[in-house]
Design a protein around this motif. Structure first.
Motif, PDB file in Angstrom:
ATOM      1  N   MET A 195       8.144  77.477  26.819  1.00 26.77           N
ATOM      2  CA  MET A 195       8.504  76.609  25.715  1.00 26.77           C
ATOM      3  C   MET A 195      10.005  76.318  25.751  1.00 26.77           C
ATOM      4  O   MET A 195      10.746  76.746  24.897  1.00 26.77           O
ATOM      5  CB  MET A 195       8.143  77.255  24.381  1.00 26.77           C
ATOM      6  N   THR A 196      10.462  75.590  26.763  1.00 25.98           N
ATOM      7  CA  THR A 196      11.894  75.350  26.845  1.00 25.98           C
ATOM      8  C   THR A 196      12.271  73.883  26.678  1.00 25.98           C
ATOM      9  O   THR A 196      13.410  73.595  26.375  1.00 25.98           O
ATOM     10  CB  THR A 196      12.446  75.861  28.196  1.00 25.98           C
ATOM     11  N   ASP A 197      11.365  72.945  26.907  1.00 27.65           N
ATOM     12  CA  ASP A 197      11.661  71.519  26.775  1.00 27.65           C
ATOM     13  C   ASP A 197      11.647  71.138  25.298  1.00 27.65           C
ATOM     14  O   ASP A 197      10.597  71.092  24.665  1.00 27.65           O
ATOM     15  CB  ASP A 197      10.644  70.691  27.558  1.00 27.65           C
ATOM     16  N   ALA A 198      12.826  70.843  24.752  1.00 23.04           N
ATOM     17  CA  ALA A 198      12.962  70.553  23.321  1.00 23.04           C
ATOM     18  C   ALA A 198      12.279  69.257  22.912  1.00 23.04           C
ATOM     19  O   ALA A 198      12.076  69.012  21.731  1.00 23.04           O
ATOM     20  CB  ALA A 198      14.443  70.509  22.943  1.00 23.04           C
ATOM     21  N   GLN A 199      11.910  68.412  23.856  1.00 17.24           N
ATOM     22  CA  GLN A 199      11.277  67.124  23.558  1.00 17.24           C
ATOM     23  C   GLN A 199       9.756  67.145  23.754  1.00 17.24           C
ATOM     24  O   GLN A 199       9.100  66.151  23.511  1.00 17.24           O
ATOM     25  CB  GLN A 199      11.870  66.029  24.453  1.00 17.24           C
ATOM     26  N   ARG A 200       9.205  68.283  24.177  1.00 14.93           N
ATOM     27  CA  ARG A 200       7.775  68.359  24.462  1.00 14.93           C
ATOM     28  C   ARG A 200       7.007  68.846  23.240  1.00 14.93           C
ATOM     29  O   ARG A 200       7.351  69.864  22.649  1.00 14.93           O
ATOM     30  CB  ARG A 200       7.524  69.301  25.632  1.00 14.93           C
ATOM     31  N   LYS A 201       5.952  68.104  22.894  1.00 18.02           N
ATOM     32  CA  LYS A 201       5.080  68.530  21.807  1.00 18.02           C
ATOM     33  C   LYS A 201       4.345  69.796  22.227  1.00 18.02           C
ATOM     34  O   LYS A 201       3.888  69.909  23.364  1.00 18.02           O
ATOM     35  CB  LYS A 201       4.066  67.429  21.469  1.00 18.02           C
ATOM     36  N   LEU A 202       4.239  70.729  21.305  1.00 22.04           N
ATOM     37  CA  LEU A 202       3.559  71.983  21.586  1.00 22.04           C
ATOM     38  C   LEU A 202       2.067  71.860  21.322  1.00 22.04           C
ATOM     39  O   LEU A 202       1.640  71.146  20.420  1.00 22.04           O
ATOM     40  CB  LEU A 202       4.145  73.100  20.720  1.00 22.04           C
ATOM     41  N   SER A 203       1.295  72.602  22.083  1.00 24.18           N
ATOM     42  CA  SER A 203      -0.156  72.639  21.898  1.00 24.18           C
ATOM     43  C   SER A 203      -0.491  73.596  20.747  1.00 24.18           C
ATOM     44  O   SER A 203       0.335  74.411  20.326  1.00 24.18           O
ATOM     45  CB  SER A 203      -0.833  73.121  23.180  1.00 24.18           C
ATOM     46  N   ALA A 204      -1.725  73.528  20.291  1.00 24.36           N
ATOM     47  CA  ALA A 204      -2.190  74.435  19.242  1.00 24.36           C
ATOM     48  C   ALA A 204      -2.083  75.886  19.700  1.00 24.36           C
ATOM     49  O   ALA A 204      -1.715  76.769  18.920  1.00 24.36           O
ATOM     50  CB  ALA A 204      -3.614  74.086  18.844  1.00 24.36           C
ATOM     51  N   ALA A 205      -2.381  76.134  20.964  1.00 24.54           N
ATOM     52  CA  ALA A 205      -2.282  77.490  21.501  1.00 24.54           C
ATOM     53  C   ALA A 205      -0.837  77.985  21.477  1.00 24.54           C
ATOM     54  O   ALA A 205      -0.573  79.140  21.124  1.00 24.54           O
ATOM     55  CB  ALA A 205      -2.842  77.542  22.920  1.00 24.54           C
ATOM     56  N   VAL A 260       9.342  62.761  18.500  1.00 19.49           N
ATOM     57  CA  VAL A 260       8.241  62.908  19.454  1.00 19.49           C
ATOM     58  C   VAL A 260       6.878  62.883  18.765  1.00 19.49           C
ATOM     59  O   VAL A 260       5.849  63.003  19.427  1.00 19.49           O
ATOM     60  CB  VAL A 260       8.386  64.184  20.319  1.00 19.49           C
ATOM     61  N   GLY A 261       6.872  62.772  17.453  1.00 16.00           N
ATOM     62  CA  GLY A 261       5.614  62.676  16.719  1.00 16.00           C
ATOM     63  C   GLY A 261       4.799  63.949  16.691  1.00 16.00           C
ATOM     64  O   GLY A 261       3.570  63.913  16.743  1.00 16.00           O
ATOM     65  N   GLY A 262       5.465  65.083  16.617  1.00 18.26           N
ATOM     66  CA  GLY A 262       4.747  66.347  16.568  1.00 18.26           C
ATOM     67  C   GLY A 262       5.682  67.525  16.443  1.00 18.26           C
ATOM     68  O   GLY A 262       6.839  67.377  16.051  1.00 18.26           O
ATOM     69  N   ILE A 263       5.188  68.665  16.808  1.00 16.93           N
ATOM     70  CA  ILE A 263       5.925  69.916  16.671  1.00 16.93           C
ATOM     71  C   ILE A 263       6.468  70.330  18.031  1.00 16.93           C
ATOM     72  O   ILE A 263       5.733  70.341  19.023  1.00 16.93           O
ATOM     73  CB  ILE A 263       5.008  71.011  16.099  1.00 16.93           C
ATOM     74  N   THR A 264       7.754  70.663  18.064  1.00 15.88           N
ATOM     75  CA  THR A 264       8.416  71.092  19.295  1.00 15.88           C
ATOM     76  C   THR A 264       9.025  72.472  19.083  1.00 15.88           C
ATOM     77  O   THR A 264       9.010  73.021  17.978  1.00 15.88           O
ATOM     78  CB  THR A 264       9.529  70.112  19.707  1.00 15.88           C
ATOM     79  N   ILE A 265       9.621  72.991  20.139  1.00 16.25           N
ATOM     80  CA  ILE A 265      10.305  74.277  20.059  1.00 16.25           C
ATOM     81  C   ILE A 265      11.432  74.231  19.030  1.00 16.25           C
ATOM     82  O   ILE A 265      11.761  75.243  18.407  1.00 16.25           O
ATOM     83  CB  ILE A 265      10.807  74.727  21.455  1.00 16.25           C
TER      84      ILE A 265
END
Length: 103
Positions: free
Chosen positions: A1-11, A76-81
């Motif tokens: 979980m290091t990319d600050a722009q990547r949306k996180l999965s439910a897991a 990004v339209g979601g949850i990130t780190i």
């Protein structure tokens, strides 16, 4: 979980282990029972300082007797780190004030 722009999965959100935070659509939310308006105001002030330092700003609602916090990375339209990190910081501020999140 290091990319600050990547949306996180439910897991990944589940693995983050945030106590008192709930997934609500494309955001995470927590309600902190402050029991006193002055404690809620102090929590909001601490959140504001941390949000400015992180350049990542939550939606806040201060009422008597609680503070509701909503975090989402709108760009990004979601949850990130960034949201997870700020949620942990906010939970720490609440704990330091003797405040717990409503389950």
């Amino acid at each position: 979980m290091t990319d600050a722009q990547r949306k996180l999965s439910a897991a990944e959100l589940a693995e983050a282990g945030l106590t008192g935070w709930r997934l609500t659509g494309e955001a995470i939310t927590a309600t902190f029972r402050t029991r006193k308006f002055s404690t809620g105001l102090e929590l909001v002030n601490r959140i504001g300082t941390s949000a400015e330092e992180a350049n990542h700003h939550p939606d806040l609602t201060l009422t008597y007797p609680e503070v509701r916090v909503t975090l989402s990375s709108h760009d990004v339209g979601g949850i990130t780190i960034r949201d997870i990190d700020l949620a942990r910081t906010i939970s720490g501020h609440a704990a330091n004030l003797g405040v717990t999140a409503a389950e």
